[in-house]
Scaffold this active site. Structure first.
Site, short mmCIF file in Angstrom:
data_model
loop_
_atom_site.label_atom_id
_atom_site.label_comp_id
_atom_site.label_asym_id
_atom_site.label_seq_id
_atom_site.Cartn_x
_atom_site.Cartn_y
_atom_site.Cartn_z
N LYS A 51 4.91 14.61 6.65
CA LYS A 51 4.75 14.75 5.19
C LYS A 51 3.37 15.29 4.83
CE LYS A 51 5.67 10.40 4.19
NZ LYS A 51 5.98 9.75 5.48
N ARG B 241 8.15 4.31 -2.14
CA ARG B 241 8.51 3.75 -0.85
C ARG B 241 9.47 2.58 -0.98
NH1 ARG B 241 3.95 5.52 2.40
NH2 ARG B 241 4.18 4.94 4.56
N ARG C 245 -1.57 11.13 17.16
CA ARG C 245 -2.46 11.18 16.00
C ARG C 245 -3.51 10.07 16.08
NH1 ARG C 245 0.34 10.62 10.17
NH2 ARG C 245 0.47 8.44 10.75
N ARG D 182 -7.06 5.60 12.60
CA ARG D 182 -6.28 4.65 11.81
C ARG D 182 -5.80 3.50 12.69
NH1 ARG D 182 -1.91 7.86 8.19
NH2 ARG D 182 -0.92 5.81 8.38
N ARG E 282 6.17 -0.37 11.31
CA ARG E 282 6.20 0.62 10.22
C ARG E 282 7.55 1.31 10.14
NH1 ARG E 282 1.18 3.89 11.87
NH2 ARG E 282 1.75 5.34 10.21
P1 ADP Z 1 2.55 6.94 7.16
O1 ADP Z 1 3.55 7.70 6.33
O2 ADP Z 1 2.15 7.67 8.40
O3 ADP Z 1 2.97 5.52 7.43
P2 ADP Z 1 0.76 6.65 4.88
O4 ADP Z 1 -0.62 7.17 4.89
O5 ADP Z 1 1.74 7.22 3.93
O6 ADP Z 1 1.21 6.82 6.38
O7 ADP Z 1 0.74 5.06 4.63
C1 ADP Z 1 -0.07 4.18 5.38
C2 ADP Z 1 0.11 2.73 4.88
O8 ADP Z 1 -0.32 2.65 3.50
C3 ADP Z 1 1.53 2.19 4.85
O9 ADP Z 1 1.94 1.68 6.11
C4 ADP Z 1 1.42 1.10 3.77
O10 ADP Z 1 0.79 -0.05 4.26
C5 ADP Z 1 0.48 1.73 2.76
N1 ADP Z 1 1.21 2.46 1.71
C6 ADP Z 1 1.16 3.80 1.49
N2 ADP Z 1 1.93 4.14 0.45
C7 ADP Z 1 2.50 2.99 0.00
C8 ADP Z 1 3.40 2.68 -1.04
N3 ADP Z 1 3.91 3.63 -1.84
N4 ADP Z 1 3.78 1.39 -1.20
C9 ADP Z 1 3.28 0.43 -0.43
N5 ADP Z 1 2.44 0.64 0.59
C10 ADP Z 1 2.03 1.91 0.80
#
Ligand code: ADP
Length: 190
Positions: free
Chosen positions: A14, A89, A128, A134, A146
């Site tokens: 994404k 999400r 990554r 991270r 996740r």
């Molecule tokens: P990835 O898609 O690789 O998991 P992101 O950077 O989108 O990485 O998200 C990392 C973390 O941030 C998620 O595992 C969650 O803990 C938090 N997070 C991100 N977006 C949301 C959301 N919309 N609602 C709740 N938690 C979120």
């Protein structure tokens, strides 16, 4: 105005595709993961709260994510549109997003989902993790959490947009440029 939801499991690409879409269409990127990491880096209270969930691979509570997105939309002036990356999400977030967009005379043009099998997701995230720094990219157990959270809590969001006739899925495995071409074909049809 073009407002896109880019959808898919962690590691589906994404972020990579968002950058290319932004370059091509001049959209405002709204990545909740990036926003949380920015808060974390700046040492805000919101960052500290989000960290407790993110580091374990869990979702940050809906009200926190929703408020942050509402603030970002409200403080962005003269945008040609948004690309939502990592948000919504949960179904509750999707409903809240529809409501806040409607309030501002906006709507989602479409959702584009990137389909990638689990084994490839895990390979990509671990690779990554070697450079991203991270915490949530480093351990297989956290990555599994996740992916499971995605299946349990996030996948229903696809059905939410499907009901609105806005769901489109493409194959997220292949050359970055080829995947991007499929995305632009969809966008140009919106
Ligand atoms: P990835 O898609 O690789 O998991 P992101 O950077 O989108 O990485 O998200 C990392 C973390 O941030 C998620 O595992 C969650 O803990 C938090 N997070 C991100 N977006 C949301 C959301 N919309 N609602 C709740 N938690 C979120």
């Amino acid at each position: 105005m073009l407002n896109l939801v880019l959808f898919g499991p962690p590691g589906s690409g994404k972020g990579t595709q968002s950058e290319k879409i932004i370059d091509a269409y001049g959209l405002t990127h709204l990545s909740t993961g990036d926003l949380f990491r920015k808060h974390l880096g700046e040492g805000t209270a919101l960052g500290a709260l989000a960290k407790e969930y993110m580091d374990r691979g869990h979702l940050v509570p809906d009200e926190v994510s929703i408020q942050m997105v509402e603030h970002k939309i409200g403080s962005t002036k003269d945008s040609q549109g948004f690309i939502f990356d990592g948000f919504p999400r949960t179904t509750a977030q999707a409903e809240a997003l529809d409501a806040m967009l409607q309030k501002n005379g906006m709507h989602i043009s479409g959702m584009i989902a990137l389909d990638v099998p689990k084994v490839i997701l895990k390979e990509r995230i671990l690779a990554r993790g070697k450079t991203s720094g991270r915490v949530d990219d480093q351990e297989e157990a956290k990555i599994n959490t996740r992916i499971q959270v995605y299946l349990d809590e996030t996948l229903p969001v696809a059905a939410y947009y499907e009901k609105q006739g806005k769901f489109h899925q493409i194959n997220g495995v292949g050359k970055i440029e080829e995947i991007f071409n499929q995305i632009t074909e969809l966008i140009d049809g919106y």
